[in-house]
Design a protein around this motif. Structure first.
Motif, PDB file in Angstrom:
ATOM      1  N   GLN A   3      44.263  37.608  35.712  1.00 41.50           N
ATOM      2  CA  GLN A   3      44.121  36.395  34.691  1.00 41.50           C
ATOM      3  C   GLN A   3      43.477  36.969  33.423  1.00 41.50           C
ATOM      4  O   GLN A   3      42.506  37.799  33.435  1.00 41.50           O
ATOM      5  CB  GLN A   3      43.122  35.593  35.566  1.00 41.50           C
ATOM      6  CG  GLN A   3      43.044  34.141  34.539  1.00 41.50           C
ATOM      7  CD  GLN A   3      42.168  33.220  35.168  1.00 41.50           C
ATOM      8  OE1 GLN A   3      41.329  33.448  35.936  1.00 41.50           O
ATOM      9  NE2 GLN A   3      42.663  32.004  34.822  1.00 41.50           N
ATOM     10  N   GLU A  41      41.261  39.883  34.639  1.00 46.71           N
ATOM     11  CA  GLU A  41      40.563  39.991  35.889  1.00 46.71           C
ATOM     12  C   GLU A  41      41.268  39.985  37.167  1.00 46.71           C
ATOM     13  O   GLU A  41      42.291  39.322  37.247  1.00 46.71           O
ATOM     14  CB  GLU A  41      39.558  38.659  36.276  1.00 46.71           C
ATOM     15  CG  GLU A  41      39.022  38.677  37.371  1.00 46.71           C
ATOM     16  CD  GLU A  41      37.860  37.434  37.883  1.00 46.71           C
ATOM     17  OE1 GLU A  41      37.710  36.509  36.919  1.00 46.71           O
ATOM     18  OE2 GLU A  41      37.466  37.369  38.756  1.00 46.71           O
ATOM     19  N   LEU A  96      42.603  38.814  44.063  1.00 45.61           N
ATOM     20  CA  LEU A  96      43.250  39.072  45.311  1.00 45.61           C
ATOM     21  C   LEU A  96      44.025  37.872  45.710  1.00 45.61           C
ATOM     22  O   LEU A  96      43.480  36.856  45.833  1.00 45.61           O
ATOM     23  CB  LEU A  96      42.422  39.656  46.101  1.00 45.61           C
ATOM     24  CG  LEU A  96      43.078  40.309  47.835  1.00 45.61           C
ATOM     25  CD1 LEU A  96      44.124  41.402  47.221  1.00 45.61           C
ATOM     26  CD2 LEU A  96      41.787  40.664  48.634  1.00 45.61           C
ATOM     27  N   ARG A  97      45.332  38.223  46.223  1.00 49.30           N
ATOM     28  CA  ARG A  97      46.079  37.220  46.956  1.00 49.30           C
ATOM     29  C   ARG A  97      46.619  37.729  48.256  1.00 49.30           C
ATOM     30  O   ARG A  97      47.047  38.744  48.343  1.00 49.30           O
ATOM     31  CB  ARG A  97      47.354  36.823  46.105  1.00 49.30           C
ATOM     32  CG  ARG A  97      46.929  36.069  44.668  1.00 49.30           C
ATOM     33  CD  ARG A  97      46.321  34.783  44.825  1.00 49.30           C
ATOM     34  NE  ARG A  97      45.789  34.097  43.794  1.00 49.30           N
ATOM     35  CZ  ARG A  97      44.662  34.081  43.372  1.00 49.30           C
ATOM     36  NH1 ARG A  97      43.834  34.725  44.123  1.00 49.30           N
ATOM     37  NH2 ARG A  97      44.339  33.245  42.395  1.00 49.30           N
ATOM     38  N   ASN A 153      36.187  42.364  41.081  1.00 48.37           N
ATOM     39  CA  ASN A 153      35.138  41.575  41.890  1.00 48.37           C
ATOM     40  C   ASN A 153      34.562  42.514  42.790  1.00 48.37           C
ATOM     41  O   ASN A 153      35.478  43.275  43.718  1.00 48.37           O
ATOM     42  CB  ASN A 153      35.730  40.423  42.472  1.00 48.37           C
ATOM     43  CG  ASN A 153      35.918  39.407  41.577  1.00 48.37           C
ATOM     44  OD1 ASN A 153      35.113  38.724  41.073  1.00 48.37           O
ATOM     45  ND2 ASN A 153      37.289  39.096  41.135  1.00 48.37           N
ATOM     46  N   ASP A 210      28.660  37.536  37.315  1.00 43.34           N
ATOM     47  CA  ASP A 210      29.612  36.610  37.711  1.00 43.34           C
ATOM     48  C   ASP A 210      29.111  35.348  38.262  1.00 43.34           C
ATOM     49  O   ASP A 210      27.870  35.290  38.647  1.00 43.34           O
ATOM     50  CB  ASP A 210      30.609  37.172  38.806  1.00 43.34           C
ATOM     51  CG  ASP A 210      31.965  36.381  38.884  1.00 43.34           C
ATOM     52  OD1 ASP A 210      32.414  35.649  38.018  1.00 43.34           O
ATOM     53  OD2 ASP A 210      32.829  36.730  39.721  1.00 43.34           O
ATOM     54  N   ASP A 211      29.489  34.230  37.856  1.00 42.81           N
ATOM     55  CA  ASP A 211      29.167  32.733  38.294  1.00 42.81           C
ATOM     56  C   ASP A 211      27.832  32.549  37.914  1.00 42.81           C
ATOM     57  O   ASP A 211      27.000  31.950  38.478  1.00 42.81           O
ATOM     58  CB  ASP A 211      29.011  32.527  39.803  1.00 42.81           C
ATOM     59  CG  ASP A 211      30.567  32.968  40.491  1.00 42.81           C
ATOM     60  OD1 ASP A 211      31.486  32.817  39.596  1.00 42.81           O
ATOM     61  OD2 ASP A 211      30.649  33.173  41.600  1.00 42.81           O
ATOM     62  N   ARG A 238      32.117  28.391  36.201  1.00 38.56           N
ATOM     63  CA  ARG A 238      33.048  27.205  35.355  1.00 38.56           C
ATOM     64  C   ARG A 238      32.519  25.746  35.874  1.00 38.56           C
ATOM     65  O   ARG A 238      32.869  24.921  34.996  1.00 38.56           O
ATOM     66  CB  ARG A 238      34.643  27.400  36.088  1.00 38.56           C
ATOM     67  CG  ARG A 238      34.693  27.071  37.409  1.00 38.56           C
ATOM     68  CD  ARG A 238      36.223  27.320  37.496  1.00 38.56           C
ATOM     69  NE  ARG A 238      36.427  27.433  39.001  1.00 38.56           N
ATOM     70  CZ  ARG A 238      36.555  26.375  39.764  1.00 38.56           C
ATOM     71  NH1 ARG A 238      36.483  25.036  39.235  1.00 38.56           N
ATOM     72  NH2 ARG A 238      36.828  26.525  41.098  1.00 38.56           N
ATOM     73  N   GLY A 267      36.902  29.206  33.308  1.00 37.17           N
ATOM     74  CA  GLY A 267      37.239  27.826  33.750  1.00 37.17           C
ATOM     75  C   GLY A 267      37.569  27.196  32.547  1.00 37.17           C
ATOM     76  O   GLY A 267      37.649  25.855  32.728  1.00 37.17           O
ATOM     77  N   GLU A 316      39.937  24.849  30.740  1.00 37.40           N
ATOM     78  CA  GLU A 316      41.096  24.153  30.712  1.00 37.40           C
ATOM     79  C   GLU A 316      41.831  23.288  29.869  1.00 37.40           C
ATOM     80  O   GLU A 316      42.946  23.017  29.796  1.00 37.40           O
ATOM     81  CB  GLU A 316      41.068  23.225  32.110  1.00 37.40           C
ATOM     82  CG  GLU A 316      40.408  24.240  33.402  1.00 37.40           C
ATOM     83  CD  GLU A 316      40.569  23.259  34.527  1.00 37.40           C
ATOM     84  OE1 GLU A 316      40.655  22.007  34.610  1.00 37.40           O
ATOM     85  OE2 GLU A 316      40.561  23.728  35.897  1.00 37.40           O
ATOM     86  N   TYR A 322      42.490  28.288  32.697  1.00 36.26           N
ATOM     87  CA  TYR A 322      44.034  28.036  33.016  1.00 36.26           C
ATOM     88  C   TYR A 322      44.670  27.865  31.706  1.00 36.26           C
ATOM     89  O   TYR A 322      46.132  28.065  31.332  1.00 36.26           O
ATOM     90  CB  TYR A 322      44.115  26.840  33.823  1.00 36.26           C
ATOM     91  CG  TYR A 322      43.969  27.068  35.354  1.00 36.26           C
ATOM     92  CD1 TYR A 322      43.950  28.318  35.707  1.00 36.26           C
ATOM     93  CD2 TYR A 322      43.845  26.033  36.133  1.00 36.26           C
ATOM     94  CE1 TYR A 322      43.357  28.724  37.183  1.00 36.26           C
ATOM     95  CE2 TYR A 322      43.319  26.264  37.386  1.00 36.26           C
ATOM     96  CZ  TYR A 322      43.164  27.380  38.035  1.00 36.26           C
ATOM     97  OH  TYR A 322      42.976  27.560  39.252  1.00 36.26           O
ATOM     98  N   PRO A 341      45.992  32.938  36.845  1.00 36.89           N
ATOM     99  CA  PRO A 341      46.305  34.278  37.378  1.00 36.89           C
ATOM    100  C   PRO A 341      47.943  34.680  37.851  1.00 36.89           C
ATOM    101  O   PRO A 341      48.415  33.648  38.386  1.00 36.89           O
ATOM    102  CB  PRO A 341      45.524  34.415  38.871  1.00 36.89           C
ATOM    103  CG  PRO A 341      44.245  33.032  38.499  1.00 36.89           C
ATOM    104  CD  PRO A 341      45.151  32.347  37.701  1.00 36.89           C
TER     105      PRO A 341
END
Ligand code: C2E
Ligand code: CA
Ligand code: CA
Ligand code: CA
Length: 273
Positions: free
Chosen positions: A44, A58, A61-62, A113, A175-176, A199, A233, A235, A254, A259
């Motif tokens: 992403q 970034e 993982l999928r 990450n 992060d976060d 986000r 985040g 959008e 987005y 991603p």
């Protein structure tokens, strides 16, 4: 009354059983997933708010499971952390993301990450070092994302490991940010290079003066510590304008790009567009 209590109890227990069985099944399949080539790294884009320039990507993982189909990292990462498979999986992600990024003909950063479990692994520094050498990726292009909860455990140990990682030339992002447990003292003693605002704050910013105030406070913190801040985040155009007005450094979301799997060819096209 007793009977109904019993029934409710059984129902609850059955549901717990089912969830536990599901986690065990996922854990079992996780150990096979690398070997069976079921994982893929998506990327992403991250951009400068002021110039719109690409600053990095970034790695996310999928998992495409043969019968379950797409399994969200939100569901399988915690299981992988619990059963220990995250060490092998995390190393796989790092290796693949670095290898792929090394083949891009730009100098965008690759953000990966890092699970708290990985930070607890004695071999982590060596693993990162070996992967950089093996893939030929310049260390300054690698950024590791850690959450605040990662460093609430053994702080001294975590600090020691992060310093060694930084000594390799790799950068660290928190992060976060804003959702964890950390105190300002953590910020003060940890060698981080970027703050990523969770986000949830941007999501609420237009309706909630509190969320907006928190975003402003984090941006001010970044400024005074001389550390760039990235908002997660994004959008809508309204959110992006807000970030621009408040002087946020980077953005991801987005609106800028979802991603997606990325080949060198696609990166080149993205860059020249
Ligand atoms: P994260 O590190 O906070 O990653 C950002 C998540 O937000 C990603 O979800 C991303 O797809 C999603 N996202 C990005 N932009 C937007 C947006 O504009 N709106 C919304 N609603 N969501 C957006 P994803 O890919 O499902 O990953 C979820 C979490 O799983 C990650 O959160 C991270 O904690 C974990 N994860 C993913 N890949 C890895 C990995 O390789 N290793 C580890 N340890 N954790 C990972
Ligand atoms: Ca992240
Ligand atoms: Ca995040
Ligand atoms: Ca998150």
């Amino acid at each position: 009354a007793k009977a109904s209590h019993g029934e409710r109890f059984c129902f609850y227990e059955a549901r717990m059983d089912e969830a536990a069985r599901d986690r065990r099944a996922i854990a079992k399949d996780l150990w096979e997933a690398i070997k069976n080539d079921e994982f893929q790294v998506y990327y992403q884009i991250q951009k400068s708010v002021m110039t719109g320039e690409t600053t990095g990507y970034e790695a996310l993982l999928r998992w495409i499971h043969p019968t379950r189909g797409f399994v969200s990292p939100v569901d399988f990462i915690p299981v992988a952390e619990e059963c220990g498979a995250i060490l092998e999986i995390g190393e796989w992600v790092l290796r693949n993301a670095c290898r792929e990024a090394a083949s891009w003909d730009n100098d965008a950063k690759i953000a990966v990450n890092l699970s708290p479990v990985q930070l607890g692994n004695v071999n982590l520094v060596q693993v990162v070092h070996e992967i950089l050498i093996e893939t030929g990726l310049s260390p300054k292009r690698l950024e590791l994302e850690i959450t605040e909860s990662t460093i609430i455990g053994d702080k001294v140990r975590a600090l020691h490991i992060l310093r060694q990682i930084k000594a390799l030339g790799v950068t660290i992002a928190i992060d976060d940010f804003g959702t964890g447990y950390s105190s300002l003292d953590t910020l003060n003693s940890f060698p981080f290079d970027k703050i990523k605002i969770d986000r949830s704050f941007l999501m609420e910013a237009e309706q909630s003066p509190q969320s907006l105030a928190i975003i402003k406070a984090i941006l001010a913190l970044g400024k005074s510590l001389n550390v760039p801040v990235l908002a997660e985040g994004v959008e809508t155009e309204t959110q992006l304008s807000l970030l621009r007005a408040e002087g946020c450094d980077e953005a991801q979301g987005y609106l800028l790009g979802r991603p997606a799997p990325m080949s060198g060819e696609e990166i080149r096209r993205a860059k020249s567009a």
